[in-house]
Write a protein that holds these residues in place. Sequence first.
Motif, PDB file in Angstrom:
ATOM      1  N   GLY A 149       0.784  -1.226   0.000  1.00  0.00           N
ATOM      2  CA  GLY A 149       0.000   0.000   0.000  1.00  0.00           C
ATOM      3  C   GLY A 149       0.818   1.280   0.000  1.00  0.00           C
ATOM      4  N   PRO A 150       1.817   1.410   0.882  1.00  0.00           N
ATOM      5  CA  PRO A 150       2.559   2.672   0.952  1.00  0.00           C
ATOM      6  C   PRO A 150       3.531   2.896  -0.205  1.00  0.00           C
ATOM      7  N   ILE A 151       3.917   1.839  -0.936  1.00  0.00           N
ATOM      8  CA  ILE A 151       5.010   1.998  -1.903  1.00  0.00           C
ATOM      9  C   ILE A 151       4.695   1.482  -3.298  1.00  0.00           C
ATOM     10  N   TRP A 152       3.468   0.959  -3.530  1.00  0.00           N
ATOM     11  CA  TRP A 152       3.234   0.282  -4.807  1.00  0.00           C
ATOM     12  C   TRP A 152       3.374   1.214  -6.001  1.00  0.00           C
ATOM     13  N   GLU A 153       2.985   2.480  -5.850  1.00  0.00           N
ATOM     14  CA  GLU A 153       3.107   3.419  -6.969  1.00  0.00           C
ATOM     15  C   GLU A 153       4.564   3.716  -7.292  1.00  0.00           C
ATOM     16  N   ALA A 154       5.436   3.649  -6.277  1.00  0.00           N
ATOM     17  CA  ALA A 154       6.859   3.938  -6.511  1.00  0.00           C
ATOM     18  C   ALA A 154       7.495   2.917  -7.436  1.00  0.00           C
TER      19      ALA A 154
ATOM     20  N   ALA B 262      -5.750  -8.937 -13.370  1.00  0.00           N
ATOM     21  CA  ALA B 262      -4.776  -7.976 -13.898  1.00  0.00           C
ATOM     22  C   ALA B 262      -3.364  -8.286 -13.413  1.00  0.00           C
ATOM     23  N   SER B 263      -3.253  -8.896 -12.224  1.00  0.00           N
ATOM     24  CA  SER B 263      -1.939  -9.267 -11.688  1.00  0.00           C
ATOM     25  C   SER B 263      -1.289 -10.372 -12.512  1.00  0.00           C
TER      26      SER B 263
ATOM     27  N   THR C  85      -3.241  -0.152 -15.238  1.00  0.00           N
ATOM     28  CA  THR C  85      -4.293   0.788 -14.824  1.00  0.00           C
ATOM     29  C   THR C  85      -5.426   0.071 -14.103  1.00  0.00           C
ATOM     30  N   MET C  86      -5.899  -1.044 -14.677  1.00  0.00           N
ATOM     31  CA  MET C  86      -6.982  -1.803 -14.048  1.00  0.00           C
ATOM     32  C   MET C  86      -6.565  -2.333 -12.683  1.00  0.00           C
ATOM     33  N   ARG C  87      -5.329  -2.785 -12.601  1.00  0.00           N
ATOM     34  CA  ARG C  87      -4.845  -3.337 -11.338  1.00  0.00           C
ATOM     35  C   ARG C  87      -4.765  -2.254 -10.261  1.00  0.00           C
ATOM     36  N   GLY C  88      -4.265  -1.077 -10.649  1.00  0.00           N
ATOM     37  CA  GLY C  88      -4.182   0.024  -9.692  1.00  0.00           C
ATOM     38  C   GLY C  88      -5.544   0.482  -9.231  1.00  0.00           C
ATOM     39  N   LEU C  89      -6.496   0.565 -10.173  1.00  0.00           N
ATOM     40  CA  LEU C  89      -7.860   0.956  -9.819  1.00  0.00           C
ATOM     41  C   LEU C  89      -8.461  -0.039  -8.835  1.00  0.00           C
ATOM     42  N   ALA C  90      -8.317  -1.332  -9.134  1.00  0.00           N
ATOM     43  CA  ALA C  90      -8.893  -2.358  -8.251  1.00  0.00           C
ATOM     44  C   ALA C  90      -8.210  -2.353  -6.889  1.00  0.00           C
TER      45      ALA C  90
END
Length: 341
Positions: free
Chosen positions: A51-56, A124-125, A95-100
């Motif tokens: 959760g805290p780092i997935w976008e990085a 999506a994973s 994108t779909m994975r991040g949204l979900a």
Amino acid sequence: MMLSVVLFFLFFSLFLYVLLAGADFGAGIIELFSSRNQQEKTKKTVYRVMGPIWEANHIWIIILIVILWVAFPVYYQIFVVYLHIPITLMLLGITMRGLAFIFRHYDAVKGKSQVWYNGMFKIASVVTPFFLGMIFGGLVGGNIQLFEEGTNQSFADIYIKGWLNPFSILVGLFYVALCGFIAANFLIGEADENNELENYRKKASVATIVLVFFGFLILGYGYWKEVAFVQDFIHNPISIIAIGLSALFLIPLWMMIKRKQKKWTRILAGFQVFFVIAAAMTVHFPHIIITSTKEYSILEGVAPDSVITSLGVALLIGGAIILPGLFHLMRSFQLIKLFKK
């Protein structure tokens, strides 16, 4: 000198994306192949850890693409034109994975929509790393047909057959297995309960076997079909040494998994990823695109020296800022976890 710096950051970004985003994708794969009770535990663990780092994690693929675009325009042009379909599908998967990932935790209404978000996240994973693997398979499989004016090439000949073929599919499945392998080994270090730890330990063992199976399947199929990349892979001493070291490191990895040594399991899994990438990248370097008629060097049509110098300086400065910050981010959340215990 600066060209070496740019190439270093190119492959360093590739390694970090395969490792960190691979662990991210793999967490969803592990969740998909877990029992219903274990899925809920895995879901909570994944959110707490990622959760805290997935976008990085996606910083590295952005850096990778920017380097190709700025420093190696000819290579980038072939890459994005002839493989634009799997690239688009891969981006849609991200994108779909991040949204979900977000909405299954923050949806204001907890109802049937959670079923859709959970399903979207898990599918999506799998789909995203599958297309990533297919993209690499398309690059080195020798099936890309470059457009030639005055020929009777169809849309499928130019834009589909290059990546939608058995070899690319096998490479896609290999990368899915690699993501599951990375995630299972990393999650061993995040388990809070013995039964959860045992679940990840079993998943890590199974993922290792599946990964080795697909690796041999790719080599066997490529040798049978005389795929140039596989033929050269088998005869390249550096690639053979890298794969040999990867196989050798499986022994201590299995020992650490069996002993539930969290730290060493992660380190050895990271070495596995490094050796696999090293083996794949050294086969034809710098000729990393293999079409049906020609091998293209990544250094072919390289940007002018002034551009390479500016890019190299920017990467050095950016690396000095980003890398310590990323390390601090990960370290901080590990410390928070320890304090909570």
